[in-house]
Design an enzyme around this catalytic site. Structure first.
Site, PDB file in Angstrom:
ATOM      1  CB  SER A 120       8.817 -25.016   2.935  1.00  0.00           C
ATOM      2  OG  SER A 120       7.793 -24.924   3.911  1.00  0.00           O
ATOM      3  CB  SER A 145       5.920 -25.195   6.874  1.00  0.00           C
ATOM      4  OG  SER A 145       5.078 -24.394   6.079  1.00  0.00           O
ATOM      5  CE  LYS A 200      -0.778 -24.006  -1.377  1.00  0.00           C
ATOM      6  NZ  LYS A 200      -1.086 -22.637  -0.932  1.00  0.00           N
ATOM      7  CG  ASN A 258      -3.345 -24.753   3.316  1.00  0.00           C
ATOM      8  OD1 ASN A 258      -4.351 -25.300   3.773  1.00  0.00           O
ATOM      9  ND2 ASN A 258      -2.777 -23.727   3.908  1.00  0.00           N
ATOM     10  CG  ASP A 317      -3.312 -20.561   2.303  1.00  0.00           C
ATOM     11  OD1 ASP A 317      -2.472 -20.518   3.221  1.00  0.00           O
ATOM     12  OD2 ASP A 317      -3.069 -21.028   1.173  1.00  0.00           O
ATOM     13  CB  ALA A 339      -2.549 -15.990  -2.659  1.00  0.00           C
ATOM     14  CG  LEU A 348      -1.580 -12.569   1.036  1.00  0.00           C
ATOM     15  CD1 LEU A 348      -2.383 -11.367   1.477  1.00  0.00           C
ATOM     16  CD2 LEU A 348      -2.378 -13.392   0.048  1.00  0.00           C
ATOM     17  CE1 TYR A 406       7.384 -16.611   2.633  1.00  0.00           C
ATOM     18  CE2 TYR A 406       5.011 -16.413   2.299  1.00  0.00           C
ATOM     19  CZ  TYR A 406       6.181 -17.148   2.229  1.00  0.00           C
ATOM     20  OH  TYR A 406       6.137 -18.423   1.735  1.00  0.00           O
TER      21      TYR A 406
END
Ligand code: NAP
Length: 271
Positions: free
Chosen positions: A17, A19, A69, A90, A106, A132, A214, A216
């Site tokens: 992750s 984040s 999720k 999320n 999101d 997504a 989307l 990455y």
């Protein structure tokens, strides 16, 4: 007595992750006393994790990633009807009284780079019909887009999404010709490292079309390379990743991320 406020990202696995890097960068840039951590939570540990953290006044909440999720929706309140729309959460935010609110950042994160455009009535094409894609189609429905073409391997799943979001359009296979759409979004895993490539002929798109991927990892996907070779405007997956994190950051720490630092953050994320 309360200590340093912190938030977390939970998932299984969680090591990959990005984040913590994003939130950590913003906390430091703002000079805020706060922490953002990774927590490896297995499916059988989810309920006890939530129950424990709920009692910790320093815990501001968490971001939620695969595979939690959907399951997390049973454990928190859902004032924005995320269950009935996007169908996955999320972000969980702890209220001062210990109440937990679940949301999904999101869709807004996806839409942020498109916010200046007028998509009302525009024809769009979306590849994918997974989690997504739900956030993407929710945002596009809110933006009032016109005809939607979904390209997906499993057509039934994609048809269900058109109906869920009240969109007019059609579902076609991944080998169908693209429509002359103003916006093409890849919300599938195709083109991601370790996955098959996404091979699309972009020639039906008009010269002012935007291509948004989307994915990455890698950041510069084959799709974005083809779009740039045709001179089309592109948006990469880091814009959405940073956008969804920005909304969560405000919910956790009560401040917007610092302005004008996105290029620095992007460099950090791609180093
Ligand atoms: P998901 O729920 O597993 O959905 C995956 C989608 O890709 C489905 O439409 C699936 O088709 C399709 N797909 C997967 N493998 C395929 C294959 N071999 N051939 C054809 N189609 C295939 O995954 P997700 O959560 O939606 O994530 C999709 C992508 O979006 C990932 O690359 C993820 O990293 C990226 N993402 C980025 C952000 C961001 O912030 N930038 C946020 C969320 C997700 P079927 O429906 O036929 O199974």
């Amino acid at each position: 007595m309360s200590g340093v406020p912190y938030a977390e990202v939970i998932g299984d696995p969680i090591a990959h992750s990005k984040s913590p890097l994003i939130h950590g960068f913003w906390l430091e840039a703002l000079g805020l006393a706060g922490d953002y951590r990774r927590a490896h939570v297995k499916p059988e540990e989810l309920a006890s994790y939530i129950a424990e953290r709920r009692d910790d006044p320093d815990w501001r909440g968490c971001n939620v990633t695969i595979p939690h999720k959907v399951a997390v929706m049973d454990l928190v309140s859902d004032p924005g009807d995320i269950r009935g729309t996007i169908g996955a959460m999320n972000t969980i935010v702890r209220q001062p009284d210990g109440g937990l609110i679940g949301t999904n950042t999101d869709a807004a994160g996806f839409y942020a780079p498109l916010a200046e455009l007028d998509l009302q009535g525009a024809a769009v094409a979306v590849v994918g019909a997974g989690g997504a894609a739900r956030a993407v189609l929710f945002a596009l429905a809110r933006a009032g887009v016109g005809h939607v073409t979904i390209l997906n391997r499993s057509p039934l799943k994609a048809m269900g999404l058109l109906a869920t979001f009240g969109l007019k359009g059609e579902v076609v296979g991944l080998d169908a010709a693209l429509p002359p759409a103003a916006l093409l979004v890849n919300s599938s895993s195709l083109g991601m490292t370790g996955q098959p490539p996404l091979d699309l002929d972009l020639s039906p798109l008009p010269a002012d079309a935007i291509v948004y991927d989307l994915v990455y990892a890698p950041l510069q996907t084959g799709l974005l390379k083809s779009a740039e070779a045709r001179g089309l405007d592109t948006v990469d997956g880091l814009d959405m990743l940073i956008g969804q994190a920005a909304l969560a950051f405000e919910l956790f720490f009560g401040q917007s991320p610092p302005e004008g630092r996105d290029e620095e953050l992007r460099a950090l994320l791609t180093a």
